[in-house]
Each structure stands twice: as structure tokens, then as C-alpha cells.
Design an enzyme around this catalytic site. Structure first.
Site, short mmCIF file in Angstrom:
data_model
loop_
_atom_site.label_atom_id
_atom_site.label_comp_id
_atom_site.label_asym_id
_atom_site.label_seq_id
_atom_site.Cartn_x
_atom_site.Cartn_y
_atom_site.Cartn_z
N THR A 60 -12.71 25.80 4.29
CA THR A 60 -11.73 24.89 4.79
C THR A 60 -10.29 25.77 5.19
O THR A 60 -9.46 25.34 5.75
CB THR A 60 -11.54 23.58 4.06
N TYR A 61 -10.25 26.73 4.34
CA TYR A 61 -9.09 27.60 4.47
C TYR A 61 -8.75 27.96 5.84
O TYR A 61 -9.75 28.81 6.71
CB TYR A 61 -8.85 28.96 3.64
#
Length: 322
Positions: A60-61
Site C-alpha cells: 500500500t505504500y
């Protein structure tokens, strides 16, 4: 660079891990302060030069762009076999049924998506980013076991949850004969010590290695009280480290650092490293001094008197996982 085993496994990792949340396309995701690919390159190169070969990111970064940056950096600056590569799964990547969480569909879909972005055929440490209240623990643990047996993942880790949830997951793995978690990535620093109550003793008992994030309190423990950075003045999570009760702890770090004639960053990280359950703190780097300070902290041995002075101002608070 010092190396240690990750928990009770045979896997040896650098004593410092490179946290890669700061690297990703700033136009994708929640954090406008992240470094784009060109700006992030010196930090990957510096990590290799310093022997920091344990790299941690998450799907998700910045919506996958961090994994993309990390994968290309490995090919550019190192050999794949020399890097212990860690990433995570759970957060929402798309609105579809396999886009987030820890269902079997999500786990099987997201491991392949991460492998594609990273440009590799295996992940060394795959961590569940949070506990999933909606997925049966048996479904999650069996699916994770299957990706290990398929050769896509070498070891499993977990992150940021209640101790009873972690125990429940490990118990399900034992009952099913499935792969157990070998690491816990939780927030642990002089400003956030609530994990000492249950999670850290549990990990010590289970032989699980701690890979703590924010070991320097989102940078709050690296500078005198009142000083701000671009991230601390704009990131809502970082702003949470400016609570009134935090000032006494920051001042204590400053006093110990000044007495020794070393940066505050050395003192804050040395305190985390002294915990025997800690395998490798995850350190983010957006300035050349950040990784250099982290490596230098390995040589700092705090006295009992210094530890007492650092810990005395702490006040119990609610757990904080962001």
C-alpha cells in the site's frame, strides 16, 4: 554492520532495516512528502554501502510505487540474493473482493501483484499489515501457508495488532499444521512503550523477533522539542508525537545525547536496540545522516543510569499503531 537471526529462525538479517515508506510516487497515495524515484536512489545506494541489506516496504505504500522503486533499486545496486526483502499485505489496493484484507482470494491475488511490482520470484518476509476481523483466522493462515509452500514467500511476519489476536493466529497455525509467524513489526520507541505490557513478552515467549517501526518516534526523538520538519508539520500521524506528555521524554534524550556528545538519534535508537527481543529496528531515511546515525547507534551502549533517566518521564497511554 552487525547481523543477527530474525527471532528464532536461521535467517540472518542486518541489525538495521531500511524502511521504504518514504520512497514512492508522491502523486499516488496519501503522503505528498515521499521521495520520487530519482530522489530515493542515494538512500538505496547508501544502504548497500553501509551493509543495511534488510529492506522493508508494503504493497500500500504510495499505491504500489514503493515496491516498484525497491525492486528496481535491488537490481541496480545489489544482487537479489544479498537482500532480505520484506513487504506487507492487508491494506486496500483496489475496490474488488481481492483488493484488500486477508481472505484467501486477497492473499493469493496480492502476493502475485507484489511479486510483479518487485520484479522478483520470491519475498523473503511477507507480513500481514494488520489483523482482519472479517476473515476467519484459519482461512488466513492456510492461505499464507500455501504461498510459502508454493515458494513465493520464505517467512511470514505480522504487524500492529493486539497480543490476543497474534496469539489466536499462531494457535490456528499450530492446529492446522501451517507456517507460523516469525516476526512482529510493531511500533516501539521511547514515546510509545505500551507493547511492553503484552506483545513483547508474548513474542519473547514464542521466539518471535521484533522488527519495530518508528524506533525514533517519527523523528520526534532526533531533535529538540519545538523543532519541526516538513513531515512533522504536515503529516497528521507525525503530529501525534507532539503531545504534552512527550516533551519530558524528548528532553531526557537530549540531555543524555548532550552529555555524551552524540546526536539524539543515536540515543533513541540505542535504547530500542538494547531490548533482547528486537532483531532489527526499521529506520526510514530521507537525509544522508539518517542511515549513518542508525548504524552508528549500534556502537552506543547505554548505562543503567542513562536508561533510567530516559524511561522515567514516560506516562502510560493508549496504543498507537500508525
Amino acid at each position: 554492520m552487525e547481523h543477527t537471526r530474525l527471532g528464532s529462525t536461521g535467517l540472518r538479517v542486518s541489525r538495521i532495516a531500511l524502511g521504504c515508506m518514504s520512497y514512492g510516487d508522491p502523486t499516488r497515495g496519501l503522503h505528498s512528502w515521499t521521495l520520487d524515484e530519482e530522489a530515493s536512489q542515494p538512500f538505496f545506494r547508501q544502504a548497500v554501502e553501509l551493509g543495511v541489506t534488510f529492506w522493508d516496504t508494503a504493497n500500500t505504500y504510495q499505491q504500489g510505487s514503493s515496491e516498484e522503486f525497491v525492486g528496481r533499486a535491488i537490481r541496480r545496486y545489489a544482487r537479489r540474493e544479498d537482500i532480505v526483502l520484506a513487504t506487507k499485505v492487508h491494506g486496500r489496493m483496489h475496490p474488488g473482493p481481492g483488493g484488500g484484507g486477508l481472505s484467501r482470494k486477497a492473499i493469493l491475488e496480492q502476493v502475485d501483484a507484489s511479486l510483479t511490482r518487485l520484479g522478483t520470484d520470491h519475498i523473503d518476509l511477507w507480513q500481514i499489515h494488520r489483523f482482519d476481523d472479517e476473515a476467519p483466522v484459519e482461512e488466513t493462515m492456510e492461505a499464507l501457508h500455501d504461498v510459502v509452500k508454493a515458494g513465493k514467500v520464505r517467512y511470514l511476519g505480522a504487524s500492529s495488532m493486539w497480543a490476543w489476536q497474534f496469539a489466536k493466529l499462531q494457535h490456528a497455525a499450530d492446529l492446522g499444521g501451517w507456517t507460523r509467524f516469525v516476526s512482529m513489526q510493531d511500533q516501539y520507541n521511547l514515546l510509545k512503550r505500551e507493547e511492553e505490557r503484552e506483545m513483547i513478552p508474548l513474542c519473547a515467549d514464542l521466539g518471535v523477533g521484533l522488527v519495530p517501526y518508528s524506533p525514533q518516534g517519527k523523528g520526534r526523538l532526533t531533535r529538540p522539542w519545538g523543532e519541526q520538519t516538513r513531515r512533522s508539520s504536515t503529516d497528521e500521524v507525525a503530529k501525534a508525537f507532539d503531545a504534552p506528555d512527550d516533551e519530558g521524554v524528548v528532553d531526557a534524550v537530549q540531555r543524555v545525547a548532550e552529555a555524551r556528545g552524540i546526536p539524539m538519534a543515536h540515543v533513541a535508537l540505542a535504547w530500542v536496540l538494547r531490548n533482547p527481543v528486537v532483531s532489527a529496528p526499521v529506520v526510514g531515511a530521507t537525509r544522508p545522516s539518517h542511515l549513518a546515525d542508525a548504524v552508528a547507534a549500534l556502537d552506543v551502549q547505554l548505562t543503567a543510569e542513562e536508561v533510567a533517566a530516559l524511561e522515567a518521564p514516560y506516562r502510560p497511554q493508549a496504543p498507537f499503531w500508525w
